[in-house]
Structure formats: C-alpha cells, structure tokens
Design a protein around this motif. Structure first.
Motif, PDB file in Angstrom:
ATOM      1  N   PHE A 162       0.827  -1.201   0.000  1.00 57.46           N
ATOM      2  CA  PHE A 162       0.000   0.000   0.000  1.00 57.46           C
ATOM      3  C   PHE A 162       0.868   1.260   0.000  1.00 57.46           C
ATOM      4  N   PHE A 163       2.007   1.203   0.670  1.00 52.09           N
ATOM      5  CA  PHE A 163       2.929   2.336   0.689  1.00 52.09           C
ATOM      6  C   PHE A 163       3.416   2.654  -0.723  1.00 52.09           C
ATOM      7  N   LEU A 164       3.749   1.624  -1.483  1.00 57.05           N
ATOM      8  CA  LEU A 164       4.223   1.827  -2.845  1.00 57.05           C
ATOM      9  C   LEU A 164       3.086   2.283  -3.756  1.00 57.05           C
ATOM     10  N   CYS A 165       1.899   1.718  -3.584  1.00 55.59           N
ATOM     11  CA  CYS A 165       0.766   2.130  -4.423  1.00 55.59           C
ATOM     12  C   CYS A 165       0.399   3.594  -4.186  1.00 55.59           C
ATOM     13  N   SER A 166       0.563   4.056  -2.950  1.00 58.98           N
ATOM     14  CA  SER A 166       0.183   5.436  -2.622  1.00 58.98           C
ATOM     15  C   SER A 166       1.046   6.454  -3.345  1.00 58.98           C
ATOM     16  N   MET A 167       2.253   6.077  -3.756  1.00 58.02           N
ATOM     17  CA  MET A 167       3.147   7.026  -4.413  1.00 58.02           C
ATOM     18  C   MET A 167       2.590   7.514  -5.745  1.00 58.02           C
ATOM     19  N   LEU A 168       1.831   6.676  -6.435  1.00 57.14           N
ATOM     20  CA  LEU A 168       1.271   7.050  -7.735  1.00 57.14           C
ATOM     21  C   LEU A 168      -0.209   7.387  -7.643  1.00 57.14           C
ATOM     22  N   ALA A 169      -0.784   7.297  -6.443  1.00 54.81           N
ATOM     23  CA  ALA A 169      -2.227   7.503  -6.304  1.00 54.81           C
ATOM     24  C   ALA A 169      -2.629   8.936  -6.628  1.00 54.81           C
ATOM     25  N   GLY A 170      -1.776   9.915  -6.321  1.00 55.56           N
ATOM     26  CA  GLY A 170      -2.136  11.303  -6.578  1.00 55.56           C
ATOM     27  C   GLY A 170      -2.367  11.578  -8.054  1.00 55.56           C
ATOM     28  N   HIS A 171      -1.460  11.103  -8.908  1.00 52.16           N
ATOM     29  CA  HIS A 171      -1.601  11.314 -10.352  1.00 52.16           C
ATOM     30  C   HIS A 171      -2.781  10.530 -10.900  1.00 52.16           C
ATOM     31  N   LEU A 172      -2.945   9.287 -10.497  1.00 49.48           N
ATOM     32  CA  LEU A 172      -4.029   8.455 -11.005  1.00 49.48           C
ATOM     33  C   LEU A 172      -5.389   8.987 -10.567  1.00 49.48           C
ATOM     34  N   ARG A 173      -5.470   9.471  -9.333  1.00 47.55           N
ATOM     35  CA  ARG A 173      -6.734  10.023  -8.851  1.00 47.55           C
ATOM     36  C   ARG A 173      -7.090  11.306  -9.605  1.00 47.55           C
ATOM     37  N   ALA A 174      -6.088  12.121  -9.924  1.00 51.83           N
ATOM     38  CA  ALA A 174      -6.352  13.321 -10.720  1.00 51.83           C
ATOM     39  C   ALA A 174      -6.889  12.962 -12.102  1.00 51.83           C
ATOM     40  N   LEU A 175      -6.386  11.871 -12.686  1.00 54.12           N
ATOM     41  CA  LEU A 175      -6.909  11.405 -13.972  1.00 54.12           C
ATOM     42  C   LEU A 175      -8.358  10.960 -13.850  1.00 54.12           C
ATOM     43  N   CYS A 176      -8.673  10.230 -12.774  1.00 54.73           N
ATOM     44  CA  CYS A 176     -10.058   9.776 -12.569  1.00 54.73           C
ATOM     45  C   CYS A 176     -10.995  10.968 -12.396  1.00 54.73           C
ATOM     46  N   TRP A 177     -10.613  11.904 -11.578  1.00 49.65           N
ATOM     47  CA  TRP A 177     -11.464  13.070 -11.342  1.00 49.65           C
ATOM     48  C   TRP A 177     -11.616  13.911 -12.614  1.00 49.65           C
ATOM     49  N   THR A 178     -10.556  14.030 -13.388  1.00 51.94           N
ATOM     50  CA  THR A 178     -10.646  14.791 -14.643  1.00 51.94           C
ATOM     51  C   THR A 178     -11.592  14.109 -15.615  1.00 51.94           C
ATOM     52  N   THR A 179     -11.561  12.782 -15.664  1.00 53.96           N
ATOM     53  CA  THR A 179     -12.499  12.048 -16.522  1.00 53.96           C
ATOM     54  C   THR A 179     -13.936  12.299 -16.089  1.00 53.96           C
ATOM     55  N   ALA A 180     -14.171  12.301 -14.783  1.00 54.22           N
ATOM     56  CA  ALA A 180     -15.524  12.575 -14.275  1.00 54.22           C
ATOM     57  C   ALA A 180     -15.954  14.005 -14.551  1.00 54.22           C
ATOM     58  N   ALA A 181     -15.001  14.927 -14.619  1.00 50.13           N
ATOM     59  CA  ALA A 181     -15.340  16.341 -14.840  1.00 50.13           C
ATOM     60  C   ALA A 181     -15.781  16.619 -16.270  1.00 50.13           C
ATOM     61  N   LEU A 182     -15.490  15.707 -17.192  1.00 52.75           N
ATOM     62  CA  LEU A 182     -15.874  15.934 -18.585  1.00 52.75           C
ATOM     63  C   LEU A 182     -17.386  16.018 -18.751  1.00 52.75           C
ATOM     64  N   ASP A 183     -18.143  15.417 -17.831  1.00 50.68           N
ATOM     65  CA  ASP A 183     -19.616  15.496 -17.893  1.00 50.68           C
ATOM     66  C   ASP A 183     -20.128  16.896 -17.587  1.00 50.68           C
ATOM     67  N   LEU A 184     -19.340  17.694 -16.871  1.00 52.23           N
ATOM     68  CA  LEU A 184     -19.833  18.976 -16.348  1.00 52.23           C
ATOM     69  C   LEU A 184     -19.297  20.181 -17.100  1.00 52.23           C
ATOM     70  N   ILE A 185     -18.393  19.962 -18.060  1.00 52.86           N
ATOM     71  CA  ILE A 185     -17.764  21.075 -18.768  1.00 52.86           C
ATOM     72  C   ILE A 185     -18.379  21.214 -20.151  1.00 52.86           C
ATOM     73  N   ASN A 186     -18.794  22.430 -20.461  1.00 57.17           N
ATOM     74  CA  ASN A 186     -19.328  22.722 -21.793  1.00 57.17           C
ATOM     75  C   ASN A 186     -18.179  23.060 -22.727  1.00 57.17           C
ATOM     76  N   THR A 187     -17.909  22.190 -23.647  1.00 55.96           N
ATOM     77  CA  THR A 187     -16.798  22.367 -24.590  1.00 55.96           C
ATOM     78  C   THR A 187     -17.365  22.670 -25.974  1.00 55.96           C
ATOM     79  N   PRO A 188     -16.543  23.228 -26.880  1.00 56.16           N
ATOM     80  CA  PRO A 188     -15.100  23.508 -26.758  1.00 56.16           C
ATOM     81  C   PRO A 188     -14.801  24.783 -25.973  1.00 56.16           C
ATOM     82  N   LEU A 189     -13.603  24.786 -25.388  1.00 57.03           N
ATOM     83  CA  LEU A 189     -13.114  25.919 -24.619  1.00 57.03           C
ATOM     84  C   LEU A 189     -11.661  26.182 -24.969  1.00 57.03           C
ATOM     85  N   ALA A 190     -11.216  27.406 -24.721  1.00 63.07           N
ATOM     86  CA  ALA A 190      -9.803  27.714 -24.862  1.00 63.07           C
ATOM     87  C   ALA A 190      -9.005  26.880 -23.853  1.00 63.07           C
ATOM     88  N   GLU A 191      -7.774  26.555 -24.210  1.00 58.17           N
ATOM     89  CA  GLU A 191      -6.980  25.648 -23.386  1.00 58.17           C
ATOM     90  C   GLU A 191      -6.832  26.157 -21.958  1.00 58.17           C
TER      91      GLU A 191
END
Length: 800
Positions: free
Chosen positions: A692-721
C-alpha cells in the motif's frame, strides 16, 4: 559504490543539526548514537552521475578511472584556508578575498550583433518580413531586431561577476544553512573544459534559485561561468541590466512567457544564432528544463540542430541534480527579494550533484537512443480501454508536445518526425539523468512516510524506525542521500522544517505510562497547502521507488479483479487449474507473469514522461518493475510443474528455439517460456503495508486522472486551453474539499498533466486556431459508456 575518505557520511552533516533542537512536545526515547547509515554502507557511498552505458559508452569509458570519494564542499563555509592570506583581519574578510581570487572568464559581446544579423537564419526571416522599409534594409533590420538587442548583447563582466558572487554568497547564507557540492565530478568538468568542447549544464527546474546556484557553484570552483537561460519575466530595468551583464539570457521585455516569446517568428532564429555564436566563443550554457511541460527543451533542440548541420563540432552535456530540504518559490523583484531575505533565520539546505559530462554528438550519431518504436498513446491504450484489442501492442508513448511546433526551430521541424523524436528523446534522457542524480533529502523521507504510510498519524519513535529503514532502501537503490548524523538529530531537523505542515502533540496516557507520554504523535495537517508541500517534497522518493510503485499498482489491479470476481481464497489467475475454497481463508493468489507485466506496461503509458530513460523499452521497464517486487519480498516466484525440467533446451518436438543475442526484448535464457512463470503474494505481515505504501506514491496522479475524466460530464466544450485547464483545476479542488482529503491530486500541475494525458489518449481533441488552442471532448468519449470504461481502467490501479 565508492569508498569514502572519512568515517561514514557525518562529515557533510548540516551544521545546524548540531545546534539546539526544537522542542517537539517531548523527547524521543531513541538511542542517540544510532546512525542513519547501515553498517554495510558505513564507509561507502553510492556512485551517482555516471554516463549512460547504452547511449554514451565512449564517454563512460573515459570517466571510469575515478573510483574514490572526494567528499563535499559547503559553498557557504568560506574560511581563511581558501585564501592566500592568514591573520585576524583575513578571517573577517575571507569571503571577499576568496571571491577576488576566483578565476573569471570574461565574455564581451564585441561584434556579436553583426554576426547574428549576417546569419542565414535571421536574414531569411527578415527577407520574408515585409515590415522592413524599402531602400533602407540595414536600418530596417535593426528596427526589427530592436526587441532582441539586449538579449544579443548579453555579456559577462568580470568585475560585476566578482561583486555579485560575493553578494550571492551572503544572500544564500541568509537563506540556507548549507549548500553542499559533490566534488566527485568537478575534476571531470575541469578536464572537459580544457578539451575544447563547450559545456552545457542541464537541470530540472524547481525554483527561481536554480538559475543562480549553478553559476555560483561553478564560479567558486574556478570553472567558466555559463550563460544562463532564465525564463522568468523581470520588469525592473535596473535588475535586467545587471543580470544581462552577468550572462543571464532573459525573456524579451514584451513577452510574458516562453511560449509567447516563441510565437514571434524572429525569436527562434535569433536565439539559435545567439547559441551558435556563444558556442563558437567557447562559452558554457546553463539550461533549465521542466519535467512536466518540457519547457526549456527548445534550447537543447537548437544545440542539437547546430551539431547536426556542422555549425558546432560537439558539446558536452552535464546534467545537474539540485535537491532542497525546503523548496521556496519566490517572486523576482527587489521588494519581494528583500522581504524574503528578512523573513527570519536560514532554513533548509541544498545538495548539488554534477554528473560526468558526455558527448551530445555521440548520443545523436550512435543510434543507440532508440525512438523507432514510439507510438501515439491512443494506439497503445485506447483498444485496451474499449476492449477492442486482439493482441498486445508494445511501444513507447510519443510525447510530441514536449517540443511543439511553436517551440521548434523551423529548419528542424521540416525534417520530419524521426528527427524531432530524437530531440525529444534527448530532452527526456536529460530530465531522467538530472532527476536520478538528485540526492534524497531527510525532509523527503519524512514527507513520503507521513503522506504515503502514516496518513492518520504516527508516533515519533515509529517514524524514526521507518526513516532508518527507508534510508537503507534508498542507498541500496544507488541513490545518494543529502544528510548525515544520528537518527534522532536528523528526524528532529526534518520535523522542524516541516512543522508548519504538521500537527505534533503528545498523546494522552495514563499515570503509569511515562514512556508513551514522551513519544509525541505526528499527523500531517489536512489542508491543501500542507498536503501539496509534503507531496512536492516526496517526489524524489517516488522517483527512487518508481519501479516498485508501478509493479505494486499492477499487483493491486490484479488483486482487485480477483476480489470483484467473488473468490476470496486460493485462486489461480494464469489459467492453471488450482484449488478454490470458498470463505475467508488464507489469501493465496498466483499471478501470471504475462498479465502482470502487461498491466505494469499499461500503467507506464499513463504516467508523466521522464520516469524512465527513452533508451530503455517500455516492455523491459515493465519487466523490471515486476522483478523489483521479487527483490523487495512482496512477490515470490513460483514455477508451475511440467513434464520436462526448465533447463532442458529441447522441446518435445525435438527442435531448438533460438533467439538473437542483441535482442533487448528477449530473456537471457533461450529456454524460458513466459507462460509458465507466475508469482505468489508473500505472506509476511509487513507485505500488505509495504504494498500500500508503494501504491500510494502514484495515487495522486491516477486520482487526478479519474477526477478529470468525471469532470468531462460537467464542462461545456469547446473551450480555450487555459479556460479548460482552469475549470478542471476548480473541479479537482472542489472534489478534494468535499472529500476533505487527497489534496495532492488538485494542484495546477496535476490538472495540466491530467489534461495532457487525456489529449494524448484521444479523449480530448486539440484544435489549433488563430487565437490559440481550443479543447473539446472527442465524439467517441461523449458517450457515457466509454467514459465509464476509461474511469474503470484508470481506477483499477488505485488500491483503495
């Protein structure tokens, strides 16, 4: 490993550790004589900064004669022994005398402007520019080049350099307790500078102080002070003038960022010509590269282009690792600098490692740095995510955005993708080399333990035990550490620097338990600033254990699949018939090597670039990740019984199996069959905690990817970068605030990295328009079903 000339590593201990330690609500009941250096490594130190044995073997062969440890030099500890004089007055003026005795290589601009104006790159752009008035070409050229004249006239004034060297020594003495420099490779730098090839120093950007530390170290050790590429925006005209006379190449006064400066069609040709003239003069250059965005890599691409076209014979690249006990981001300006200097006592220390220089021409022309298997991330992962893959596709993620067309010299861009990919490979290789030679500081160890292993709190005695264990593990992985001394002193020192981000309190206890009362409880503050600071400090530890972290996440993904399958005891996932017992009994799972390696390979593609050298294949890296878990005791290799012994070279059909000896993707044993190898989870009580200690090292980046995927439902695109990334960042912060945890996943850098990964994956489409880049969700992932598949694919690597 090299043998030290002193006993252990206590010679370079931070002097402030020996001073009065801060009170931490109690004393630690640890033997003060307990050292952080394991007995087997007490007189030896890891060798860091060697050249790559695959890409630059010739450069490595020249540097192997040095095998003794020369120690460290504290840059801020200037004594009379470093001057030619002795006496009472000398001891009070030794810093000024030391600076006056340092060797300085002057560099006047002279006729550099004329040579740049006459270069083919600049004349071609000026000829195509219709803004120049007719009949007055010379005056038109100067008017068009006027924004770049201060940059072209950047020079090094010996007198000003000596004065500013003295000032910087005094300034850093007010900021840091020590700046230790590894002396091992400085002799190699002196030798390389005498051989004729200009030196190019490359470091990973962490702070604005990086630009000043590298030239100051070289100045104090009588090496040529480099021209420093500084990407900061400085508006003060006096400060710009002083910096430009010290060899600092600033952004044009009209540009806000590097990207905006590169948009000018004349900027890149002028800067390429400027680099050419500096290298012709024999000047050294210092460049900072960003590991996330790749900014700064365009300067390395320009140098490589000059070597390829023959304008410059060769340069020696020198990756530099800079480690901070406490990274401080400051605003550049006279008022903010004075406020920063007057903030209080010096805090933290710095450790600087220069690596052995290696030939850029050798790396480019040898062909050993492989880029022929780079594929878009869509081709590597999209079929897996959408369940459309028939067979496994091996390759390496192409990261063309590290050197986008707006940042790329036009002459080099026209030559096609292979040439451009080689420049990106060199950038990645230098980022990896500079990061690998960075020393792991004590605050990094404590931060990683508190953030990834003891999130809910830990007693100080347990923390001391874990710091000793983690230090030993770091040293065994051939990474140097930036501290020394007794265990209790180092832990006290680290906690004193991290105190604003921690909660330290004595735990309640009964009258009879005196020892517990004097063992304080340490808990990370559950706030955004505290978590982000600890995460930033822990990055060097994550890089050290990146193989184990990838392998652990792959194991976690397979275990989750077993749990969701409804079987909770003895399971075989490799297709071999085995015992299956219902109920909660001994957890006995056998994992197939092929599937485990493929999970690790897929995870490698999701991670940001720079975690592995481009000269190593992704498949080989994934295999090493699985093997690393065997070395650390998490996995046990299990051989499946069969009719013939594994060492038998003959198949049942009577034919031999041959493989080429130079194939990097084959095992050393020709008889090895991958489908007959499996791994079993070891049963020691420490294994789950370590996993679990080793898995936690990459959890921050992976969790940000999961949350960003979930955020695609709430963003009206296209938008400026910029607006798109801003909305993703806001969503990440809101999600973390709702959960009141996982704040390491909601930084601006995490948002940008997640968006970039989804762009490479084809989830977000990137459209370039005249006003900038516009982002929108691709039609394929506008379907909620596909977004759910993507979310499941990423979240399988999150152990919790």
């Amino acid at each position: 490993m090299v043998e030290e000339n002193n006993n252990g590593i206590n010679k370079d201990t931070d002097p402030r550790i020996q001073q009065n330690r801060p009170a931490l609500s109690g004393e630690l009941k640890i033997k003060k004589k307990m050292k952080l250096v394991p007995p087997s490594l007490g007189k030896f130190r890891p060798v860091v900064g060697q050249c790559c044995h695959q890409c630059t073997p010739d450069s490595l062969r020249k540097k192997l004669e040095q095998n003794t440890f020369l120690g460290f030099n504290n840059l801020l500890s200037v004594t009379e022994t470093q001057t030619r004089y002795r006496g009472w007055l000398v001891r009070r003026l030794c810093c000024a005398l030391f600076v006056s005795g340092c060797k300085v290589y002057g560099s006047p601009a002279s006729d550099r402007l004329d040579r740049i104006c006459q270069s083919n790159r600049v004349t071609e752009v000026l000829a195509a520019d219709h803004k120049a008035p007719e009949g007055d070409e010379g005056q038109g050229q100067l008017s068009r080049l006027s924004p770049f004249l201060p940059l072209i006239n950047t020079c090094i004034s010996p007198g000003l350099l000596r004065f500013m060297g003295w000032v910087m020594l005094k300034v850093f003495a007010c900021v840091f307790g020590s700046v230790h420099v590894n002396l091992n490779h400085l002799s190699a730098l002196h030798k390389a500078s005498q051989e004729g090839s200009p030196l190019v120093y490359v470091y990973v950007r962490h702070s604005a102080m990086d630009c000043a530390l590298v030239p100051l170290v070289l100045f104090c050790h009588n090496l040529r002070v480099p021209y420093t590429v500084c990407p900061l925006r400085i508006n003060n005209s006096f400060l710009r003038s002083v910096l430009q006379k010290m060899g600092v190449i600033l952004l044009p006064s009209s540009a806000l960022t590097e990207m905006e400066a590169e948009m000018d069609t004349l900027y890149s040709p002028v800067m390429t010509s400027l680099v050419r003239e500096l290298l012709h003069e024999g000047q050294a250059i210092s460049v900072g590269v960003s590991a996330e965005s790749g900014q700064g890599g365009q300067w390395l691409a320009r140098i490589r282009q000059l070597i390829k076209e023959g304008s410059v014979p060769d340069v020696s690249l020198v990756p530099v690792g800079i480690s901070y006990d406490c990274v401080t981001n400051i605003k550049v300006g006279l008022k903010s600098a004075l406020q920063w200097l007057l903030r209080g006592k010096p805090s933290g220390s710095v450790r600087i490692h220069f690596t052995n220089p290696f030939s850029l021409k050798e790396m480019c022309e040898s062909g050993r740095c492989r880029v022929d298997e780079w594929l878009p991330l869509q081709d590597l992962l999209l079929p897996v995510i959408l369940n459309k893959r028939d067979k496994c596709v091996f390759g390496k993620r192409r990261t063309s955005w590290l050197l986008p067309s707006s940042h790329y010299p036009s002459a080099l861009e026209e030559q096609g993708c292979p040439d451009r990919d080689l420049s990106i490979a060199i950038i990645l290789h230098l980022i990896f080399s500079a990061t690998s030679c960075m020393a792991v500081m004590s605050t990094s160890l404590v931060s990683s333990l508190l953030l990834y292993r003891h999130r809910k709190g830990v007693r100080a005695s347990v923390l001391c035990r874990d710091v000793a264990w983690l230090t030993e593990e770091v040293l065994f992985r051939n990474r140097d550490v930036g501290f020394g001394g007794s265990l209790v002193e180092v832990v006290h020192y680290s906690l004193s620097l991290l105190t604003p981000h921690l909660i330290i309190a004595a735990a309640p206890s009964s009258k009879n338990s005196v020892s517990i009362r004097k063992d304080p409880l340490i808990v990370p503050r559950p706030s955004f600033a505290a978590t982000l600071h600890l995460s930033l400090q822990a990055q060097t530890v994550t890089h050290t254990f990146i193989l184990e972290a990838i392998g652990a996440c792959a194991v976690s993904a397979m275990l989750c699949e077993v749990v969701f399958s409804g079987v909770s005891s003895r399971v075989r996932t490799d297709g071999v018939e085995g015992e299956e017992v219902k109920g909660d009994m001994e957890f006995d799972v056998v994992l197939c090597q092929t599937e485990l390696t493929e999970r690790a390979l897929q995870l490698c593609h999701l991670l940001p670039p720079g975690i592995m050298p481009p000269c190593q294949s992704s498949q080989s890296f994934a295999l090493d990740a699985v093997d690393s878990l065997v070395r650390c005791g998490i996995l046990i290799m299990e051989e499946i019984p069969r009719d013939i012994p594994i060492c038998d070279f003959w198949r049942r059909e009577g034919a031999l199996t041959w493989t080429t000896s130079d194939d990097p993707y084959q095992s050393d044993s020709d008889c090895e069959e991958k489908d007959l190898h499996s791994y079993k989870i070891s049963q020691p009580s420490q294994c789950p905690e370590m996993l679990f200690f080793l898995c936690s090292m990459l959890a921050g980046h992976l969790r940000a990817l999961c949350w960003t995927t979930a955020a695609l439902d709430l963003i009206n695109t296209p938008l400026a970068e910029a607006e798109f990334v801003s909305q993703i960042h806001s969503y990440l912060c809101d999600t973390a605030n709702q959960k009141k945890q996982h704040y390491e996943s909601c930084s601006e850098e995490a948002a940008r990295t997640a968006v970039r990964t989804l762009i490479d994956l084809g989830v977000i489409l990137e459209e370039r328009q005249t006003g900038g880049v516009v982002l929108g969700v691709s039609p394929l992932f506008q379907l909620s079903e596909n977004r759910q598949k993507l979310h499941r694919f990423i979240s399988q690597y999150l152990y919790n």
